[in-house]
Design a protein around this motif. Structure first.
Motif, PDB file in Angstrom:
ATOM      1  N   PRO A 356       0.832  -1.200   0.000  1.00 34.76           N
ATOM      2  CA  PRO A 356       0.000   0.000   0.000  1.00 34.76           C
ATOM      3  C   PRO A 356       0.871   1.257   0.000  1.00 34.76           C
ATOM      4  N   GLY A 357       0.531   2.205  -0.851  1.00 31.78           N
ATOM      5  CA  GLY A 357       1.297   3.438  -0.946  1.00 31.78           C
ATOM      6  C   GLY A 357       2.395   3.421  -1.987  1.00 31.78           C
ATOM      7  N   ASP A 358       2.725   2.255  -2.527  1.00 30.26           N
ATOM      8  CA  ASP A 358       3.738   2.189  -3.588  1.00 30.26           C
ATOM      9  C   ASP A 358       3.263   2.951  -4.827  1.00 30.26           C
ATOM     10  N   THR A 359       4.189   3.632  -5.482  1.00 28.17           N
ATOM     11  CA  THR A 359       3.899   4.230  -6.778  1.00 28.17           C
ATOM     12  C   THR A 359       4.127   3.170  -7.851  1.00 28.17           C
ATOM     13  N   VAL A 360       3.110   2.930  -8.666  1.00 35.27           N
ATOM     14  CA  VAL A 360       3.193   1.914  -9.714  1.00 35.27           C
ATOM     15  C   VAL A 360       2.964   2.614 -11.052  1.00 35.27           C
ATOM     16  N   MET A 361       3.995   2.627 -11.866  1.00 39.30           N
ATOM     17  CA  MET A 361       3.941   3.344 -13.137  1.00 39.30           C
ATOM     18  C   MET A 361       3.862   2.390 -14.319  1.00 39.30           C
ATOM     19  N   ILE A 362       3.126   2.818 -15.339  1.00 40.08           N
ATOM     20  CA  ILE A 362       3.185   2.178 -16.649  1.00 40.08           C
ATOM     21  C   ILE A 362       3.872   3.182 -17.559  1.00 40.08           C
ATOM     22  N   PRO A 363       5.172   3.010 -17.796  1.00 41.13           N
ATOM     23  CA  PRO A 363       5.889   3.964 -18.656  1.00 41.13           C
ATOM     24  C   PRO A 363       5.587   3.663 -20.125  1.00 41.13           C
ATOM     25  N   ILE A 364       4.520   4.279 -20.628  1.00 43.29           N
ATOM     26  CA  ILE A 364       4.049   3.968 -21.980  1.00 43.29           C
ATOM     27  C   ILE A 364       5.173   4.110 -23.008  1.00 43.29           C
ATOM     28  N   TYR A 365       5.988   5.131 -22.847  1.00 45.23           N
ATOM     29  CA  TYR A 365       7.101   5.349 -23.779  1.00 45.23           C
ATOM     30  C   TYR A 365       8.018   4.129 -23.821  1.00 45.23           C
ATOM     31  N   ALA A 366       8.346   3.575 -22.652  1.00 38.72           N
ATOM     32  CA  ALA A 366       9.215   2.396 -22.593  1.00 38.72           C
ATOM     33  C   ALA A 366       8.468   1.132 -22.998  1.00 38.72           C
ATOM     34  N   LEU A 367       7.197   1.019 -22.606  1.00 40.56           N
ATOM     35  CA  LEU A 367       6.383  -0.136 -22.995  1.00 40.56           C
ATOM     36  C   LEU A 367       6.346  -0.271 -24.513  1.00 40.56           C
ATOM     37  N   HIS A 368       6.150   0.839 -25.201  1.00 42.47           N
ATOM     38  CA  HIS A 368       6.040   0.836 -26.660  1.00 42.47           C
ATOM     39  C   HIS A 368       7.367   0.578 -27.357  1.00 42.47           C
ATOM     40  N   ARG A 369       8.466   0.583 -26.596  1.00 43.17           N
ATOM     41  CA  ARG A 369       9.793   0.329 -27.164  1.00 43.17           C
ATOM     42  C   ARG A 369      10.464  -0.866 -26.478  1.00 43.17           C
ATOM     43  N   ASN A 370       9.678  -1.640 -25.743  1.00 44.20           N
ATOM     44  CA  ASN A 370      10.233  -2.771 -25.013  1.00 44.20           C
ATOM     45  C   ASN A 370      10.631  -3.882 -25.982  1.00 44.20           C
ATOM     46  N   ARG A 371      11.869  -4.339 -25.883  1.00 42.75           N
ATOM     47  CA  ARG A 371      12.404  -5.308 -26.832  1.00 42.75           C
ATOM     48  C   ARG A 371      11.819  -6.698 -26.665  1.00 42.75           C
ATOM     49  N   LEU A 372      11.149  -6.957 -25.556  1.00 42.46           N
ATOM     50  CA  LEU A 372      10.470  -8.232 -25.381  1.00 42.46           C
ATOM     51  C   LEU A 372       9.126  -8.261 -26.102  1.00 42.46           C
ATOM     52  N   LEU A 373       8.632  -7.081 -26.481  1.00 48.31           N
ATOM     53  CA  LEU A 373       7.290  -6.981 -27.041  1.00 48.31           C
ATOM     54  C   LEU A 373       7.272  -6.528 -28.503  1.00 48.31           C
ATOM     55  N   TRP A 374       8.319  -5.834 -28.944  1.00 49.29           N
ATOM     56  CA  TRP A 374       8.312  -5.238 -30.278  1.00 49.29           C
ATOM     57  C   TRP A 374       9.605  -5.560 -31.026  1.00 49.29           C
ATOM     58  N   ASP A 375       9.492  -5.835 -32.317  1.00 49.97           N
ATOM     59  CA  ASP A 375      10.666  -5.947 -33.184  1.00 49.97           C
ATOM     60  C   ASP A 375      11.090  -4.550 -33.627  1.00 49.97           C
ATOM     61  N   ASP A 376      12.391  -4.325 -33.683  1.00 47.13           N
ATOM     62  CA  ASP A 376      12.917  -3.026 -34.125  1.00 47.13           C
ATOM     63  C   ASP A 376      12.166  -1.874 -33.458  1.00 47.13           C
ATOM     64  N   PRO A 377      12.121  -1.834 -32.130  1.00 47.85           N
ATOM     65  CA  PRO A 377      11.204  -0.925 -31.439  1.00 47.85           C
ATOM     66  C   PRO A 377      11.447   0.558 -31.668  1.00 47.85           C
ATOM     67  N   ASP A 378      12.677   0.959 -31.980  1.00 43.79           N
ATOM     68  CA  ASP A 378      12.951   2.383 -32.194  1.00 43.79           C
ATOM     69  C   ASP A 378      12.765   2.801 -33.645  1.00 43.79           C
ATOM     70  N   ALA A 379      12.456   1.838 -34.520  1.00 39.19           N
ATOM     71  CA  ALA A 379      12.293   2.139 -35.944  1.00 39.19           C
ATOM     72  C   ALA A 379      10.855   2.548 -36.247  1.00 39.19           C
ATOM     73  N   PHE A 380      10.704   3.374 -37.273  1.00 36.19           N
ATOM     74  CA  PHE A 380       9.390   3.817 -37.757  1.00 36.19           C
ATOM     75  C   PHE A 380       8.900   2.852 -38.823  1.00 36.19           C
ATOM     76  N   ARG A 381       7.947   2.010 -38.437  1.00 33.35           N
ATOM     77  CA  ARG A 381       7.437   0.984 -39.346  1.00 33.35           C
ATOM     78  C   ARG A 381       5.921   0.918 -39.239  1.00 33.35           C
ATOM     79  N   PRO A 382       5.186   1.750 -39.973  1.00 28.21           N
ATOM     80  CA  PRO A 382       3.722   1.739 -39.893  1.00 28.21           C
ATOM     81  C   PRO A 382       3.097   0.382 -40.197  1.00 28.21           C
ATOM     82  N   GLU A 383       3.783  -0.431 -41.034  1.00 27.62           N
ATOM     83  CA  GLU A 383       3.211  -1.723 -41.451  1.00 27.62           C
ATOM     84  C   GLU A 383       2.978  -2.664 -40.278  1.00 27.62           C
ATOM     85  N   ARG A 384       3.612  -2.408 -39.142  1.00 32.68           N
ATOM     86  CA  ARG A 384       3.402  -3.308 -37.999  1.00 32.68           C
ATOM     87  C   ARG A 384       1.939  -3.271 -37.528  1.00 32.68           C
ATOM     88  N   PHE A 385       1.182  -2.232 -37.954  1.00 34.12           N
ATOM     89  CA  PHE A 385      -0.224  -2.130 -37.567  1.00 34.12           C
ATOM     90  C   PHE A 385      -1.166  -2.556 -38.695  1.00 34.12           C
TER      91      PHE A 385
END
Length: 458
Positions: A356-385
C-alpha cells in the motif's frame, strides 16, 4: 532486421528518441531529471525487462508486462487510482473531472458523458474537422517553401476543431483564453516537486503550484458564466459539445452534471481534446518527412481516395495506411508517456510484492519500445499495424485501456486521419537540417524546439 541490428544502427538512421538511464540517479538526480524531462528518469532496463522496481524517496515499480498491466487497468482497477502526484498537478486546474475522479464519482460522470462521444456524434463532427484541415492546408500553401513549425500549426488546426465543437458561436468566453490559462498553469506548476518524490501528503503546498492560481480561478469563473448562459438560452442547432453534456445524464441514477462538474470536464476536453491530437499530427509529419518512402505511399493513398477533396469521416476506412501512420506515431511518441498510480492495498504484479502506498507506473514510452514486445522498437514501421489483431492488447496503450480508456479515442483518431490525409495529399514535407525535435515530457510528450519542416506542392 533483428533487435541487435537495430541497436547497432547509427542514431541518425532512427527517428529521434530519448537515451534512457543506465546508472542509478539517486533522489536529487531523479528530481532534476524529472523537472527537465520525465522520460529521462526511465531506466534502460525498462525497454529490456518486464518490470523494474526501486526506491527514490518512495517505493516505485515500472510495469511493462502486459498481464500485469491488464490487472492494473482492468482486473483490479480500484486498487490503482491515479497517483497522488498526478492529482496534485492537475486538480487545481481541472478539478474532479473525468480525468481525476475515482470510484463512483468517476463512474457516473463517465456514463453521463459517454453519449456525447458516441460514434454518431463523432462522425457528425467530420465537416468541422475537414474545414480545419482545409484552413491548415491553406496556411501551409501560403507559406510556400518557407520553414514552418508544424507543432504550432497543428496546435492551431486542432484548436480550431475543439473550439468549434465545444462552444458554438455566441459563447461567453474565448476557448483560446481557457487553453492559455491552463498552459500557463502547467508551465508554472506542472513539474514534479521534491515533496512529491518524498511522498509528502498533497495538502502540503507546493510553492510553484500557487503561481497561476489566480489566472486559473478567473478562467473557471468565465467558464461557469458560459455554462449558466447556455442553460438560459438552450441548445443550438446542431448541438455542440456543451449542449450534449448539458443534456447528458447517468442512465442508472438520472443524475446530471452541475455547473462546476460541467466546467471542469469542458476544460479537460478543451485542452486534452486538441493537445494530444496536435502532438500526434506534428510527430506524424516529422516521421513522414524522416521517411520519404512512407510519405510517398501515404500520399498515393490519400490522392487516390480524396481526388482533390478534403478528407471526410466516411473516408477513414479507405485510408488504412494513413491510419497505420497515426498508430505508429502514437507508439513512438505517446502523448501520455507515463501513467502513474498509487496502490491502495497489497497486491502482486509480475511476481513482485506491491505494498500500500507504492507508486506503480506504466511507462508507456518504454512499454512501446520494449524489446520483449516489439521488433525493431525504435524504428518507424507503420506496417506493424497492418493487422491490429497481431498487436498484443496491453503492449500498446496510447489511450490507456480498461474502463478508463480515453473517452475521446474515436474523436482523436478521426481528426488525426482527416488532417494528415488532407495535408499529405497536396504537400511534400522535408526535414530542416539541424532542427530535429527533442522528445520532452512534462505532462505530455512534446517536441521541444518545435517540428520545423519545409513543404512543396506534391
Amino acid at each position: 532486421m533483428t533487435t541487435t541490428e537495430t541497436d547497432a544502427l547509427p542514431v541518425e538512421a532512427l527517428p529521434v528518441h530519448v537515451p534512457l538511464v543506465t546508472e542509478p540517479l539517486g533522489l536529487m538526480g531523479s528530481l532534476a531529471a524529472a523537472r527537465r524531462n520525465l522520460l529521462e528518469i526511465l531506466p534502460d532496463l525498462a525497454v529490456r525487462q518486464p518490470m523494474v522496481s526501486g526506491r527514490t524517496g518512495i517505493r516505485w515499480h515500472m510495469v511493462m508486462e502486459p498481464a500485469a498491466i491488464r490487472r492494473m487497468l482492468l482486473e483490479n482497477i480500484d486498487n490503482y487510482p491515479k497517483s497522488v502526484t498526478t492529482k496534485n498537478l492537475l486538480k487545481p486546474a481541472i478539478g474532479d473531472s473525468l480525468f481525476i475522479a475515482e470510484g463512483a464519482h468517476w463512474r457516473w460522470q463517465r456514463r453521463a458523458a459517454a453519449p456525447a462521444f458516441s460514434h454518431r456524434n463523432v462522425s457528425a463532427l467530420g465537416p468541422v474537422m475537414g474545414m480545419a484541415a482545409q484552413n491548415s492546408l491553406d496556411r501551409v500553401e501560403a507559406a510556400g517553401k518557407r520553414a514552418v513549425d508544424y507543432y504550432e500549426e497543428m496546435v492551431r488546426a486542432t484548436f480550431e476543431v475543439i473550439g468549434n465543437v465545444t462552444f458554438s458561436e455566441g459563447a461567453q468566453f474565448d476557448p483560446e483564453q481557457v487553453h492559455s490559462a491552463i498552459d500557463d498553469y502547467i508551465a508554472a506548476a506542472g513539474k514534479v516537486s521534491i515533496l512529491d518524490m518524498l511522498g509528502v501528503p498533497g495538502w502540503v503546498p507546493r510553492p510553484g503550484r500557487l503561481l497561476s492560481k489566480r489566472a486559473v480561478g478567473e478562467m473557471k469563473a468565465l467558464a461557469d458564466q458560459s455554462v449558466e448562459a447556455r442553460k438560459a438560452t438552450g441548445p443550438g442547432m446542431p448541438p455542440d459539445l456543451l449542449d450534449l453534456l448539458l443534456e447528458g445524464e447517468d442512465p442508472e441514477t438520472k443524475r446530471k452534471m452541475n455547473t462546476a462538474e460541467l466546467r471542469d470536464n469542458l476544460l479537460t476536453f478543451i485542452v486534452a481534446g486538441h493537445e494530444t491530437t496536435a502532438l500526434t499530427l506534428s510527430w506524424a509529419l516529422y516521421l513522414c518527412a524522416f521517411d520519404q518512402g512512407v510519405q510517398d505511399r501515404a500520399r498515393e493513398e490519400a490522392q487516390a481516395v480524396l481526388q482533390g477533396r478534403v478528407a471526410e469521416a466516411k473516408d477513414l476506412d479507405s485510408l488504412p495506411f494513413i491510419r497505420m501512420i497515426v498508430d505508429e506515431t502514437l507508439r513512438l511518441y505517446p502523448p501520455a508517456g507515463i501513467l502513474s498510480r498509487t496502490a491502495r492495498e497489497a497486491d502482486e504484479l509480475g511476481g513482485r510484492e506491491i505494498r500500500p502506498g507504492d507508486t506503480v507506473m506504466i511507462p508507456i514510452y518504454a512499454l512501446h519500445r520494449n524489446r520483449l514486445l516489439w521488433d525493431d522498437p525504435d524504428a518507424f514501421r507503420p506496417e506493424r499495424f497492418k493487422d491490429r489483431k497481431e498487436i498484443e492488447r496491453y503492449a500498446y496503450l496510447p489511450f490507456g485501456d480498461g474502463p478508463r480508456i480515453c473517452i475521446g479515442v474515436s474523436f482523436a483518431v478521426q481528426e488525426a486521419v482527416i488532417i494528415l490525409a488532407t495535408l499529405l495529399s497536396k504537400r511534400r514535407f522535408s526535414l530542416l537540417p539541424g532542427k530535429a525535435p527533442k522528445p520532452v515530457m512534462i505532462l505530455t510528450l512534446r517536441p521541444e524546439g518545435g517540428v520545423w519542416l519545409t513543404s512543396e506542392p506534391a
